[in-house]
Scaffold this active site. Structure first.
Site, PDB file in Angstrom:
ATOM      1  N   VAL A 176      49.394  56.978  36.773  1.00  0.00           N
ATOM      2  CA  VAL A 176      49.332  55.923  37.505  1.00  0.00           C
ATOM      3  C   VAL A 176      49.075  55.862  38.664  1.00  0.00           C
ATOM      4  O   VAL A 176      48.327  54.650  39.122  1.00  0.00           O
ATOM      5  CB  VAL A 176      51.137  56.218  38.232  1.00  0.00           C
ATOM      6  CG1 VAL A 176      51.558  55.776  39.117  1.00  0.00           C
ATOM      7  CG2 VAL A 176      52.408  56.655  36.896  1.00  0.00           C
ATOM      8  N   ASN A 222      65.623  54.368  34.133  1.00  0.00           N
ATOM      9  CA  ASN A 222      64.545  55.206  32.842  1.00  0.00           C
ATOM     10  C   ASN A 222      65.186  56.168  31.726  1.00  0.00           C
ATOM     11  O   ASN A 222      65.572  56.034  30.876  1.00  0.00           O
ATOM     12  CB  ASN A 222      63.466  56.628  33.335  1.00  0.00           C
ATOM     13  CG  ASN A 222      61.905  56.221  33.651  1.00  0.00           C
ATOM     14  OD1 ASN A 222      61.599  54.399  32.956  1.00  0.00           O
ATOM     15  ND2 ASN A 222      60.982  56.803  33.872  1.00  0.00           N
ATOM     16  N   CYS A 270      57.937  60.205  29.990  1.00  0.00           N
ATOM     17  CA  CYS A 270      58.575  60.403  31.628  1.00  0.00           C
ATOM     18  C   CYS A 270      60.008  60.534  30.849  1.00  0.00           C
ATOM     19  O   CYS A 270      60.526  61.019  31.489  1.00  0.00           O
ATOM     20  CB  CYS A 270      58.089  58.802  31.688  1.00  0.00           C
ATOM     21  SG  CYS A 270      57.034  58.588  32.087  1.00  0.00           S
TER      22      CYS A 270
HETATM   23  C1  UDX Z   1      58.418  54.459  30.337  1.00  0.00           C
HETATM   24  C2  UDX Z   1      59.394  52.865  30.520  1.00  0.00           C
HETATM   25  O1  UDX Z   1      59.579  51.789  30.099  1.00  0.00           O
HETATM   26  C3  UDX Z   1      58.784  52.972  32.642  1.00  0.00           C
HETATM   27  O2  UDX Z   1      59.126  52.291  33.100  1.00  0.00           O
HETATM   28  C4  UDX Z   1      57.995  54.041  32.697  1.00  0.00           C
HETATM   29  O3  UDX Z   1      57.670  53.210  34.023  1.00  0.00           O
HETATM   30  C5  UDX Z   1      57.709  55.094  32.326  1.00  0.00           C
HETATM   31  O4  UDX Z   1      58.331  55.225  30.918  1.00  0.00           O
HETATM   32  P1  UDX Z   1      56.508  54.725  28.448  1.00  0.00           P
HETATM   33  O5  UDX Z   1      56.917  56.492  28.959  1.00  0.00           O
HETATM   34  O6  UDX Z   1      55.063  55.162  28.854  1.00  0.00           O
HETATM   35  O7  UDX Z   1      57.369  54.199  29.873  1.00  0.00           O
HETATM   36  O8  UDX Z   1      56.956  53.938  27.035  1.00  0.00           O
HETATM   37  P2  UDX Z   1      57.976  53.295  26.608  1.00  0.00           P
HETATM   38  O9  UDX Z   1      57.778  52.346  26.178  1.00  0.00           O
HETATM   39  O10 UDX Z   1      58.766  53.156  27.838  1.00  0.00           O
HETATM   40  O11 UDX Z   1      58.309  54.724  25.181  1.00  0.00           O
HETATM   41  C6  UDX Z   1      59.244  55.458  25.960  1.00  0.00           C
HETATM   42  C7  UDX Z   1      59.604  56.232  24.512  1.00  0.00           C
HETATM   43  O12 UDX Z   1      60.617  55.552  23.544  1.00  0.00           O
HETATM   44  C8  UDX Z   1      58.179  56.420  23.417  1.00  0.00           C
HETATM   45  O13 UDX Z   1      58.702  57.893  23.119  1.00  0.00           O
HETATM   46  C9  UDX Z   1      59.384  55.188  22.462  1.00  0.00           C
HETATM   47  O14 UDX Z   1      58.739  55.785  21.200  1.00  0.00           O
HETATM   48  C10 UDX Z   1      60.741  54.908  22.758  1.00  0.00           C
HETATM   49  N1  UDX Z   1      61.659  54.533  22.211  1.00  0.00           N
HETATM   50  C11 UDX Z   1      60.877  53.189  23.181  1.00  0.00           C
HETATM   51  C12 UDX Z   1      62.497  53.823  20.810  1.00  0.00           C
HETATM   52  O15 UDX Z   1      61.987  55.637  20.615  1.00  0.00           O
HETATM   53  N2  UDX Z   1      63.344  53.242  21.219  1.00  0.00           N
HETATM   54  C13 UDX Z   1      62.933  51.636  21.640  1.00  0.00           C
HETATM   55  O16 UDX Z   1      63.746  50.805  21.323  1.00  0.00           O
HETATM   56  C14 UDX Z   1      61.586  51.701  22.752  1.00  0.00           C
END
Ligand code: UDX
Length: 435
Positions: free
Chosen positions: A11, A209, A261
């Site tokens: 961040v 989140n 996260c």
């Molecule tokens: C997340 C939030 O989106 C972001 O706003 C916050 O600041 C930090 O946490 P991030 O952890 O970088 O971001 O990834 P993200 O794209 O949100 O995916 C998180 C997890 O969810 C991944 O493991 C992804 O594979 C999973 N996911 C995401 C799913 O299984 N299905 C989905 O439809 C979307």
């Protein structure tokens, strides 16, 4: 404006680079001298598309610099952002020791008559702003400052575009002077700004989140019903996602959510709600569904292969999602380790994550064979498991993949491939929640 960012992790570093890119002067502070040295030498410690260019360009333009001195940062900046880690503790609650330490350190270097806005950008439990304010006051009686909460919503893998073009900027503040300065920081981004009180801003981050995690667990629970009934979760997700009130994003069924996260923030929100005497039971179910996804997936693999011991299994993908080298809390890594624990011979490929998985000791390279191409991974494999949906997996020569495999069995843990196409190619293809 003159800005200081304490903490050059995900961040902090991306925010610093983006603030510099829109014209602010930014000094990034980190207490890890090796990281500061590396950044000063132009080496970027994380892989994030677009970040390296941004850092190099803004360092060259003298809008971005790195130091290990909080005093240097605070002296030269009207606004001091805190972007240090807030890791989980064993009971799921948030460890705020880094935040507390930085608050004390800021108090120690604030000079009389030097007004500063101290902005918390790290994800913190509601009421942390109050604690930061008390702490700075306790360690520096005459300090002239305001505390603001400004949660960051960037996603790894698209952090730069997320930061440059945010859906919203949340400013939690109790001071008009601080709010006005924060609006000036964000004015060039042309994004909607929501001004709230500090507690609400802090809560927005955990609530957002947790809601996204809930969407993922919801569709994964629907996927289980699809499997039991012969329906197709992709069609169901399209059908419900076309309702604008629901939306199609974050309705991709698969192995569940991972990363630094969602798992941490859901746990934290559960802990916070308990501490406040209002337990959020729905989130406990969200977590339970997520934690069960891998059991279901491995169970289905066992249904076909019967015994996993001594089976040759190829795994494509190690990072917690595509376009990042981040392997922390990655479901793919957990999958590999569980297969290894059952005695399977695992060969894995990932475009960016293998090195860090070994460096951070998340995978044991004496037990998992890590190979440089997807094709190398499938030699002699009795099953290919897709664990992270990197786009490059779509462009493989599947005739070659099939020829090299011992038995052409694919378990697609992210519903990346088209079932019809894979079956036409001669694979026994299994997805999540799809016939
Ligand atoms: C997340 C939030 O989106 C972001 O706003 C916050 O600041 C930090 O946490 P991030 O952890 O970088 O971001 O990834 P993200 O794209 O949100 O995916 C998180 C997890 O969810 C991944 O493991 C992804 O594979 C999973 N996911 C995401 C799913 O299984 N299905 C989905 O439809 C979307």
């Amino acid at each position: 404006m003159e800005l200081c960012i304490i903490g050059s992790g995900y961040v902090g570093l991306v925010s610093g680079a983006c603030f510099a890119e829109i014209g602010h002067h930014v000094v990034c502070v980190d207490n890890d001298q090796r990281k500061v040295d590396a950044l000063q030498a132009g080496k970027i410690p994380i892989y994030e598309p677009g970040l390296e260019d941004l850092v190099h360009r803004n360092v060259a333009a003298k809008r971005l610099r790195f130091t290990n001195s909080i005093e240097d940062g605070v002296d030269h900046s009207q606004i001091v952002f805190i972007a240090v880690p807030t890791p989980p503790q064993a009971d799921g609650s948030v460890d705020l020791t880094y935040i507390e330490r930085v608050a004390r350190e800021i108090a120690g270097v604030l000079k009389p008559g030097q007004y500063r806005v101290v902005v918390d950008k790290s994800t913190v439990p509601v009421k942390t702003g109050e604690k930061v304010t008390e702490t700075i006051k306790r360690y520096n009686k005459g300090a002239d400052f305001d505390v603001v909460s400004n949660p960051e919503f960037l996603r790894e893998g698209c952090a730069v575009p997320d930061l440059m073009n945010p859906d919203r900027v949340v400013i939690g503040s109790a001071s008009q002077k601080a709010t006005d300065l924060m609006k000036q920081v964000y004015e060039p981004f042309k994004a909607p700004i929501l001004v709230t009180d500090i507690n609400s801003a802090e809560l927005i981050k955990h609530a957002a989140n947790s809601f996204l995690s809930l969407k993922i667990s919801y569709i994964n629970a629907v996927a289980a019903i699809c499997e039991a009934s012969g329906a197709d979760v992709e069609m169901v997700a399209d059908g419900i996602g076309m309702d604008k009130r629901i939306g199609r994003n974050f309705l991709n069924a698969g192995l569940g959510y991972g990363g630094s996260c969602f798992p941490k923030d859901v746990k934290a929100f559960i802990a916070i709600s308990k501490q406040l005497g209002t337990p959020f039971k729905l989130l406990e179910e969200v977590e339970r569904i997520n934690e069960g996804m891998l059991d279901r997936f491995i169970g289905k693999l066992r249904d076909v292969l019967w015994v996993l011991k001594d089976k040759h299994i190829a795994v494509w993908g190690l990072t917690f999602k595509p376009d990042t080298d981040d392997v922390r809390n990655s479901v793919a890594i957990e999958l590999v380790n569980r297969l290894v624990a059952e005695g399977a011979h695992v060969t894995a490929y990932d475009p960016k994550g293998a090195e860090k998985a070994v460096e951070w000791k998340l995978l044991d390279p004496t037990k998992v064979k890590l190979v440089p191409t997807p094709i190398d991974a499938v030699n002699g494999a009795e099953a290919l498991l897709l664990a992270t949906e990197w786009k490059e997996f779509l462009n493989q020569d599947f005739a070659e993949v099939k020829a090299r495999m011992h038995t052409p069995l694919i378990f697609d843990g992210r519903n990346l491939f088209n079932p019809g196409t894979m079956r036409e190619l001669g694979f026994d293809y299994r997805a999540v929640g799809r016939p």
